[in-house]
Design an enzyme around this catalytic site. Sequence first.
Site, PDB file in Angstrom:
ATOM      1  N   PHE A 139      -6.803   6.876  37.579  1.00 52.46           N
ATOM      2  CA  PHE A 139      -8.267   6.800  37.415  1.00 52.46           C
ATOM      3  C   PHE A 139      -8.862   6.390  38.752  1.00 52.46           C
ATOM      4  O   PHE A 139      -8.508   5.356  39.301  1.00 52.46           O
ATOM      5  CB  PHE A 139      -8.651   5.788  36.329  1.00 52.46           C
ATOM      6  N   ASP A 224      -5.466   3.059  46.149  1.00 49.78           N
ATOM      7  CA  ASP A 224      -6.640   2.625  45.384  1.00 49.78           C
ATOM      8  C   ASP A 224      -6.294   1.250  44.810  1.00 49.78           C
ATOM      9  O   ASP A 224      -5.538   1.135  43.840  1.00 49.78           O
ATOM     10  CB  ASP A 224      -6.933   3.652  44.283  1.00 49.78           C
ATOM     11  N   LYS A 253     -14.567  -3.708  42.303  1.00 54.80           N
ATOM     12  CA  LYS A 253     -14.444  -4.633  41.160  1.00 54.80           C
ATOM     13  C   LYS A 253     -14.667  -6.107  41.529  1.00 54.80           C
ATOM     14  O   LYS A 253     -15.782  -6.532  41.661  1.00 54.80           O
ATOM     15  CB  LYS A 253     -13.103  -4.413  40.465  1.00 54.80           C
TER      16      LYS A 253
HETATM   17  C1  LIG Z   1      -8.243   2.099  40.012  1.00 58.81           C
HETATM   18  C2  LIG Z   1      -9.710   2.375  39.887  1.00 58.81           C
HETATM   19  N1  LIG Z   1     -10.317   3.126  40.817  1.00 58.81           N
HETATM   20  C3  LIG Z   1     -11.644   3.384  40.756  1.00 58.81           C
HETATM   21  C4  LIG Z   1     -12.422   2.897  39.729  1.00 58.81           C
HETATM   22  C5  LIG Z   1     -13.896   3.191  39.695  1.00 58.81           C
HETATM   23  O1  LIG Z   1     -14.615   2.031  39.985  1.00 58.81           O
HETATM   24  P1  LIG Z   1     -16.165   1.926  39.623  1.00 58.81           P
HETATM   25  O2  LIG Z   1     -16.254   1.886  38.123  1.00 58.81           O
HETATM   26  O3  LIG Z   1     -16.618   0.650  40.276  1.00 58.81           O
HETATM   27  O4  LIG Z   1     -16.833   3.128  40.200  1.00 58.81           O
HETATM   28  C6  LIG Z   1     -11.826   2.115  38.731  1.00 58.81           C
HETATM   29  C7  LIG Z   1     -12.616   1.617  37.600  1.00 58.81           C
HETATM   30  O5  LIG Z   1     -12.126   1.255  36.566  1.00 58.81           O
HETATM   31  C8  LIG Z   1     -10.438   1.846  38.818  1.00 58.81           C
HETATM   32  O6  LIG Z   1      -9.814   1.099  37.890  1.00 58.81           O
END
Ligand SMILES: Cc1ncc(COP(=O)(O)O)c(C=O)c1O
Length: 400
Positions: A139, A224, A253
Amino acid sequence: MPATKTDWAALEERYYMRTFKRLPVVFERGEGCYLYDDEGKPYLDLVSGIAVNIVGHAHPRVVEAIAQQAARLMHTSSLYYSEPQLQLAEWLIERSPADRIFFANSGAEANEGAIKLARKHGRTYRNGAYEVITVGGSFHGRTLATLAATAQPKYHEPFLPMPDGFKYVAFNDIEAMRAAVSDKTAAIMLECIQGESGVHPHTAEYLQAVRRLCDEQGLLLICDEIQCGLGRTGAFYGFQQFGIEPDVITLAKGLAGGLPIGAFLAKERCAVLTPGDHGSTMGGNPVCCAAAVATMHCLEEEHLIENAASTGEALIAELRNLKETVPGIAEVRGLGLMVAFDTTEDVAFELVSEGLRRGVVVNATGPCTIRLVPPLILNEGQVEKGVGMIADSLKAVSGP
Ligand SMILES: Cc1ncc(COP(=O)(O)O)c(C=O)c1O
């Protein structure tokens, strides 16, 4: 219920885009590891706004930093130097294998920036390569490019066609990864521990082999770290648990302890963006950066990374113990305070509701998976209490 109490559910139904299935609770305030609803009922928060409130709710130092910065200067744009932004940049870069940073407003934006950087790097140094390979179950966000990077077709389907330039491979499968690399590949992007899929760690052997593959082929490795970074696993960065160093790191986050922020960091040799390539009106906003500086100081000075390691170990041990004593748990997995367990029946959503009734906040990532990503200030007494409430909830939702 007082006659004047606002019916928030009715307002949502009337006005809000139909994007969320909300749980029937209105949280009014939070303190430490606890949330309080509009009737004053306390809840032990084992979700922390999906891995966001890393220093707990209303940490006085973060609140003070926000109040002071808001009173002094809330916004200036990226046209001028910004004191809190540069303090945060220095703090993060001095503790990272990266050399340069860019601030955005969210995780998706951080990943968008990293993808743009990878494309420019591929264009400049790899004959126009532009493709990014990602891993099944990942994700990476909800903007079109980060949705395309998210290797889960169910999220793509309503918005097809997806932007071009992404290729997907099976989870933790190095042969599949090798086979997917071509002269179009610019980067590999992955979460060392997948969060949204229900806390699935890659193996160290796999991640080290991916690192070698990137080195051999001149690809960028983008980690990520939006969910598994910032101390959650018991190390500042999740990748440090696996003996690898990425070229590009993305964060969001918990970075500002609860205010919106995102960042991507890159090694000097791949920090190819130049004036005009990228920008953001609000990215690295002074209030968010001041909150982030205070949050990072708390993380360090209150030894919260060490606490995530030891309390996380206790949490995993308690859940494994529960698995032996209460029927209904299939598997417990995780690292530090990034934990999940699978249930033997599809009861995860019911368990979330039952937990709320009993005063514990947990999250379901699917019909049979519960994820726990609490504040990093959680203590062992709270672990015991939380697991007790989870056990009672599990008994209540499981059949006789
Ligand atoms: C691993 C990861 N990358 C990217 C995101 C996207 O972040 P945002 O919701 O702040 O756009 C999330 C959100 O849950 C995530 O868990």
